[in-house]
Design a protein around this motif. Structure first.
Motif, PDB file in Angstrom:
ATOM      1  N   GLU A   1      43.157 -58.743  43.983  1.00 44.16           N
ATOM      2  CA  GLU A   1      43.320 -59.737  45.057  1.00 44.16           C
ATOM      3  C   GLU A   1      43.521 -61.170  44.563  1.00 44.16           C
ATOM      4  OE1 GLU A   1      40.515 -59.079  48.178  1.00 44.16           O
ATOM      5  OE2 GLU A   1      40.895 -61.010  49.123  1.00 44.16           O
TER       6      GLU A   1
ATOM      7  N   GLY B   1      41.272 -53.902  54.307  1.00 45.45           N
ATOM      8  CA  GLY B   1      41.607 -52.614  54.903  1.00 45.45           C
ATOM      9  C   GLY B   1      41.842 -51.646  53.758  1.00 45.45           C
ATOM     10  N   SER B   2      41.099 -50.551  53.736  1.00 45.87           N
ATOM     11  CA  SER B   2      41.121 -49.671  52.562  1.00 45.87           C
ATOM     12  C   SER B   2      41.029 -48.200  52.935  1.00 45.87           C
ATOM     13  CB  SER B   2      39.917 -49.962  51.651  1.00 45.87           C
ATOM     14  OG  SER B   2      39.756 -51.335  51.446  1.00 45.87           O
TER      15      SER B   2
ATOM     16  N   GLU C   1      40.449 -55.620  60.482  1.00 43.10           N
ATOM     17  CA  GLU C   1      39.873 -56.213  59.267  1.00 43.10           C
ATOM     18  C   GLU C   1      40.915 -57.098  58.571  1.00 43.10           C
ATOM     19  OE1 GLU C   1      37.997 -52.377  57.444  1.00 43.10           O
ATOM     20  OE2 GLU C   1      37.801 -53.955  55.935  1.00 43.10           O
TER      21      GLU C   1
ATOM     22  N   HIS D   1      45.199 -50.338  49.815  1.00 37.70           N
ATOM     23  CA  HIS D   1      44.812 -51.430  50.707  1.00 37.70           C
ATOM     24  C   HIS D   1      45.975 -51.844  51.587  1.00 37.70           C
ATOM     25  CE1 HIS D   1      41.060 -52.238  48.670  1.00 37.70           C
ATOM     26  NE2 HIS D   1      41.655 -52.477  47.512  1.00 37.70           N
TER      27      HIS D   1
ATOM     28  N   ALA E   1      38.291 -61.818  53.761  1.00 37.04           N
ATOM     29  CA  ALA E   1      38.296 -60.608  52.932  1.00 37.04           C
ATOM     30  C   ALA E   1      36.992 -60.487  52.142  1.00 37.04           C
ATOM     31  CB  ALA E   1      39.484 -60.622  51.977  1.00 37.04           C
ATOM     32  N   LEU E   2      36.299 -61.620  51.959  1.00 35.43           N
ATOM     33  CA  LEU E   2      35.050 -61.623  51.182  1.00 35.43           C
ATOM     34  C   LEU E   2      33.856 -62.166  51.951  1.00 35.43           C
ATOM     35  CD1 LEU E   2      36.076 -60.502  48.623  1.00 35.43           C
ATOM     36  CD2 LEU E   2      37.597 -62.401  49.068  1.00 35.43           C
TER      37      LEU E   2
ATOM     38  N   TYR F   1      30.608 -62.862  41.643  1.00 31.87           N
ATOM     39  CA  TYR F   1      31.281 -61.753  42.333  1.00 31.87           C
ATOM     40  C   TYR F   1      31.836 -62.269  43.667  1.00 31.87           C
ATOM     41  CZ  TYR F   1      31.664 -58.098  45.812  1.00 31.87           C
ATOM     42  OH  TYR F   1      32.129 -57.337  46.848  1.00 31.87           O
TER      43      TYR F   1
ATOM     44  N   ILE G   1      36.455 -59.629  42.376  1.00 33.51           N
ATOM     45  CA  ILE G   1      35.934 -58.333  42.845  1.00 33.51           C
ATOM     46  C   ILE G   1      36.294 -57.231  41.846  1.00 33.51           C
ATOM     47  CG2 ILE G   1      35.852 -58.920  45.297  1.00 33.51           C
ATOM     48  CD1 ILE G   1      38.556 -57.487  45.632  1.00 33.51           C
TER      49      ILE G   1
ATOM     50  N   ALA H   1      30.189 -54.297  44.587  1.00 31.13           N
ATOM     51  CA  ALA H   1      31.244 -53.831  45.497  1.00 31.13           C
ATOM     52  C   ALA H   1      30.811 -54.102  46.936  1.00 31.13           C
ATOM     53  CB  ALA H   1      31.522 -52.352  45.310  1.00 31.13           C
TER      54      ALA H   1
ATOM     55  N   GLU I   1      33.340 -46.287  50.808  1.00 39.36           N
ATOM     56  CA  GLU I   1      34.329 -47.292  50.392  1.00 39.36           C
ATOM     57  C   GLU I   1      33.796 -48.118  49.207  1.00 39.36           C
ATOM     58  OE1 GLU I   1      36.606 -49.156  53.623  1.00 39.36           O
ATOM     59  OE2 GLU I   1      36.582 -51.012  52.448  1.00 39.36           O
TER      60      GLU I   1
ATOM     61  N   LYS J   1      35.103 -48.550  45.244  1.00 42.34           N
ATOM     62  CA  LYS J   1      35.338 -49.877  44.642  1.00 42.34           C
ATOM     63  C   LYS J   1      34.552 -50.103  43.355  1.00 42.34           C
ATOM     64  CE  LYS J   1      36.781 -52.035  48.960  1.00 42.34           C
ATOM     65  NZ  LYS J   1      36.262 -52.574  50.226  1.00 42.34           N
TER      66      LYS J   1
HETATM   67  C1  LIG Z   1      34.752 -56.830  48.917  1.00 37.51           C
HETATM   68  C2  LIG Z   1      35.581 -56.071  48.214  1.00 37.51           C
HETATM   69  O1  LIG Z   1      36.867 -55.837  48.584  1.00 37.51           O
HETATM   70  C3  LIG Z   1      37.441 -56.458  49.735  1.00 37.51           C
HETATM   71  C4  LIG Z   1      37.242 -55.634  50.947  1.00 37.51           C
HETATM   72  C5  LIG Z   1      38.201 -54.750  51.410  1.00 37.51           C
HETATM   73  C6  LIG Z   1      37.911 -53.863  52.595  1.00 37.51           C
HETATM   74  O2  LIG Z   1      36.799 -53.857  53.116  1.00 37.51           O
HETATM   75  O3  LIG Z   1      38.788 -53.102  53.036  1.00 37.51           O
HETATM   76  C7  LIG Z   1      39.433 -54.670  50.775  1.00 37.51           C
HETATM   77  C8  LIG Z   1      39.766 -55.519  49.771  1.00 37.51           C
HETATM   78  C9  LIG Z   1      38.907 -56.669  49.411  1.00 37.51           C
HETATM   79  O4  LIG Z   1      39.317 -57.785  50.101  1.00 37.51           O
HETATM   80  C10 LIG Z   1      35.173 -55.445  46.927  1.00 37.51           C
HETATM   81  O5  LIG Z   1      36.005 -54.817  46.277  1.00 37.51           O
HETATM   82  O6  LIG Z   1      34.010 -55.611  46.521  1.00 37.51           O
END
Ligand SMILES: C=C(O[C@@H]1C=C(C(=O)O)C=C[C@H]1O)C(=O)O
Ligand SMILES: [Mg+2]
Length: 465
Positions: free
Chosen positions: A269, A286-287, A313, A348, A375-376, A399, A418, A432, A448, A452
């Motif tokens: 990111e 979004g994952s 998200e 993502h 996103a964070l 982090y 991240i 994560a 999720e 990560k």
């Molecule tokens: C917070 C994290 O990732 C973030 C959260 C995401 C999500 O919830 O879908 C996707 C990408 C990142 O912006 C992480 O990797 O720790």
């Protein structure tokens, strides 16, 4: 010949204005033959250990590695950290004598470092050495960009330092690098224990937060957790960097050492990139996992592209980044729909944001305006941060904070830290998190975060959770 002060001059010393009253910065850059950046990072590690950084951009356009510290910029007032760093950097550059004929972005005097996620968090022991911001001007720096390798030397002196003496210093180093025995062979890191910190409690907190999201105006909270790794012996960052480069070729690979601590990771990111007038930010949120074959993988990708919860998200991130860039950019261009960004363990939703920098653009101030994106952090930012402070019960440290570089021309790139971990000898914390919205399901979010953790787990040779 005039004495020049290399890495010893400001060793372990914070950048203090009085130190620089009389002495000024001399910086010298020259093209050299290709030298492997990871080998450079490992060069004379007993001398440079604790004072190094490593960076590879996700598009592989820029690699930069620093050894030794010519100056450190850190600030006392966490709230003013971006502005103060910007001011101190400009002061340091004011009378600098810079010889850099090629003037390629990422060469010459350059700061590398990062910022904590939350300037109001109470710093826990493991993050003590980092504080809320730390930026290094390296003594020696290797840059690989546009198929050319450069060596930059930065030194402070009260006297005039001739370009000739810096050139000699550079040539000496190039010779030593050529003769250096390559040290990186196989990865000796072995994990003894891997302990997820209180996953049950984390799940309960997710349920509580989802409840808040259902019943208040808060729309999104990014909630994180950590995992403790114990190694058989001290883990050398070089080996982890090497693995991250092999295993995560499309990520930013970064490392920042402070004494016996090394914060490193492979982040997909980008927060912001500015080269000349071109500005690029990315929305990543979004994952979903990767499929075991192409068919399943495509099916998962399609699901993600149409999933209401994940699109929401994501959308929150796009609109905030657009608002945060507007004061600093013209010609902002944002595609209407996200596309997929596929990393080895995860896919993502991804939207690039492009623009042209206006005259108010300065990268550290723009980082300040962007951080933390939803996103964070979350939406609204303030409410989300207070929920994170109340429920997360950990110090995120760097982090999820901005990490990257800016050069003396104002070019630069910052990612968010991240898919990362903090290594300290024979221990590491991995971090994560995930974006919670009102229709999040806690078990799914736990899964999720497990995905990560994978990039750092695999790079340290760990078991897949
Ligand atoms: C917070 C994290 O990732 C973030 C959260 C995401 C999500 O919830 O879908 C996707 C990408 C990142 O912006 C992480 O990797 O720790
Ligand atoms: Mg998510």
């Amino acid at each position: 010949m005039t004495k020049i002060f290399l890495q010893t001059s400001f060793e372990n010393d914070l950048y203090k204005e009085q130190n620089h009253k009389k002495s000024k910065l001399f910086s010298y850059t020259q093209p050299i033959d290709f030298y492997d950046p990871v080998e450079f990072f490992t060069y004379q590690s007993s001398t440079f250990h604790g004072k190094r950084f490593f960076w590879k951009s996700s598009d592989e356009q820029l690699w930069t590695v620093g050894l030794g510290i010519a100056a450190t910029i850190s600030v006392d007032d966490a709230e003013e950290r971006f502005q103060d760093s910007h001011t101190k950097w400009n002061q340091l550059l004011k009378d600098a004598n810079i010889e850099n004929p090629a003037r390629v972005p990422g060469t010459g005097p350059l700061l590398f470092g990062g910022f904590s996620f939350d300037p109001y968090s109470e710093i826990e022991d493991e993050w003590e050495a980092f504080g809320h911001s730390i930026l290094y001007l390296p003594s020696y720096m290797l840059t690989v960009t546009e198929n050319q390798t450069y060596l930059t030397i930065n030194a402070f002196s009260n006297n005039t330092v001739s370009a000739e003496s810096l050139r000699e210093e550079a040539n000496k180093l190039v010779q030593q690098l050529k003769n250096d025995e390559k040290l990186l062979k196989e990865n000796p890191i072995k994990i003894k224990n891997s302990i997820e910190i209180a996953p049950d409690k984390w799940i309960r907190s997710v349920d509580e937060i989802v409840n808040i999201l259902k019943t208040t105006d808060t729309k999104k909270v990014v909630f994180a957790r950590k995992l403790l790794l114990e190694f058989e012996e001290s883990a050398q960052p070089s080996y982890i960097i090497k693995k991250l480069l092999e295993q995560q070729p499309d990520s930013f690979v970064f490392a920042l050492e402070v004494g016996d601590y090394c914060f490193l990771g492979a982040s997909p990111e980008r927060l912001i990139k500015k080269i000349d007038h071109d500005v690029l930010s990315t929305c990543l949120a979004g994952s979903i996992g990767r499929g075991k074959d192409i068919i399943e993988d495509q099916k998962l990708g399609e699901m993600l592209l149409h999933d209401h919860k994940n699109l929401f998200e994501h959308e929150l991130v796009v609109s905030m980044i657009e608002d945060a860039l507007r004061p600093y950019c013209t010609d902002i261009n944002i595609p209407a729909e996200p596309v997929l960004m596929k990393m080895p363990d995860i896919q993502h939703l991804y939207t690039p944001v492009r623009g042209k920098a206006n005259e108010d653009f300065s990268i550290l101030n723009v980082v300040e305006n962007l951080h933390p994106t939803p996103a964070l952090g979350g939406v609204p930012t303030k409410a989300a941060l207070s929920i994170i402070r109340e429920k997360e019960h950990m110090d995120r440290g760097f982090y999820a904070g901005p990490i990257g570089w800016t050069d003396y021309k104002g070019n630069g790139e910052f990612a968010v830290g991240i898919r990362s971990g903090l290594i300290n000898r024979d221990k590491a914390y991995l971090y994560a998190g995930c974006g919670l919205v009102s229709d999040s399901v806690s078990e799914e979010e736990l899964k999720e975060t497990r995905i990560k953790f994978q990039p750092m787990l695999k790079a340290t040779g760990g078991e897949i959770l």
